[in-house]
Design an enzyme around this catalytic site. Sequence first.
Site: not given
Ligand code: PLP
Length: 400
Positions: A140, A225, A254
Amino acid sequence: MNAQEHIDLINHFSAHNYHPYPVVLAEGEGVWVKDVEGKRYLDMLAAYSAVNFGHRHPALIAAAKAQLDKITLTSRAFHNDQLGPFCRDLAQLCGMETVLPMNTGAEGVETAIKLARKWGYEKKGVPGNEAVILVCDGNFHGRTITIVSFSTDDQARGGFGPYTPGFKVIPYGDADALEAAITDRVVGFLFEPVQGEAGVVFPQDGYIKKVREICTRKNVLMIADEIQSGLGRTGKTFACDHENVKPDVYILGKALGGGIMPISAVVSSHDIFSVIRPGDHGSTFGGNPLATAIAREVIRLLRTGEFQTNATKLGKVLFDELTAARLPAVKEIRSRGLWAGIVVDTKFGNGRHFGEKLMANGLLCKETHENTIRLAPPLCISESDLGFALERLKKVLNPN
Ligand SMILES: *Cc1c(COP(=O)(O)O)cnc(C)c1O
């Protein structure tokens, strides 16, 4: 308006791209939130780790208020007096050199993809438009067209084609598969050190180290990520720290915005970022002084190490107590720091069923992938508040 009236408004006027729990929140402080009818809940989701420091942490609110009285947006046409210190502080926190600020996580991921491709063409010598980025099964990384193009979740991807080419999916946690998939066109390996949305899935110990070794040997950018796994959640500042590994590129988001402003960042080296020149990439709000002033305070909080320590300590309490309770509805518990995925036995109900029962008992959490309940409370949670959560969890997950 009461809760039902708010929910009716949402049902009528909002696009139905979410299926929220039927609770309407109006206030939050620390780990606690209150709904419009005054009922209190312990927040065990923390906005998917965007609220790692709790709701309205006083130092973060103070930084936001102070900045609101100065200047909030300049665009990058001009410098502002928050961005430089923010980039320095974040680079130092990461042990890296260069920062590119954006707003949302998905934009951070897109930025890292652009960076890897351009690096591949200019530095690695990959022929134009032929770069490949390897990604993992169950990933994700956000919701843009390019990102859903390499999602393996049918719902995230289905109906949104045509898709962006240039990605190849390999199994998660399998270093041999990574090695085997690397051709001379591969410029980067984009992965989550912990797969959050997939249900808090950890790779085997040693995987991240092997990834580092392979990426170095094959001249492929290791792109971690850490939007959800980073900034204290697992008990270390970065999940990669558990294996003492530095990737080539971090993607953060985040919690970086302290639960107040969206801010994301790609962090890497001078050398890798040297392929990005004025006009190549940008964002109107990226690096704005309000978000960066708050993020600087976030970095200051992380530097104390207290949140990481608390996540380690109370994460162990959470795991040990849930395991020792031998709850009939629990099939598996995966956790590290204050991040846990509890797989429920569907004989007793699915994840949503248990999520709703927990809500009725004063705990807010969210299921993921049908049968996994994800727990990720703010990292400032106290032992007694965690005790409250454990008591409810033990009750609800013992349906006999
Ligand atoms: C939440 C998340 C994203 C995307 O972030 P948004 O601010 O919702 O666009 C990308 N990678 C990971 C691992 C995430 O948990």
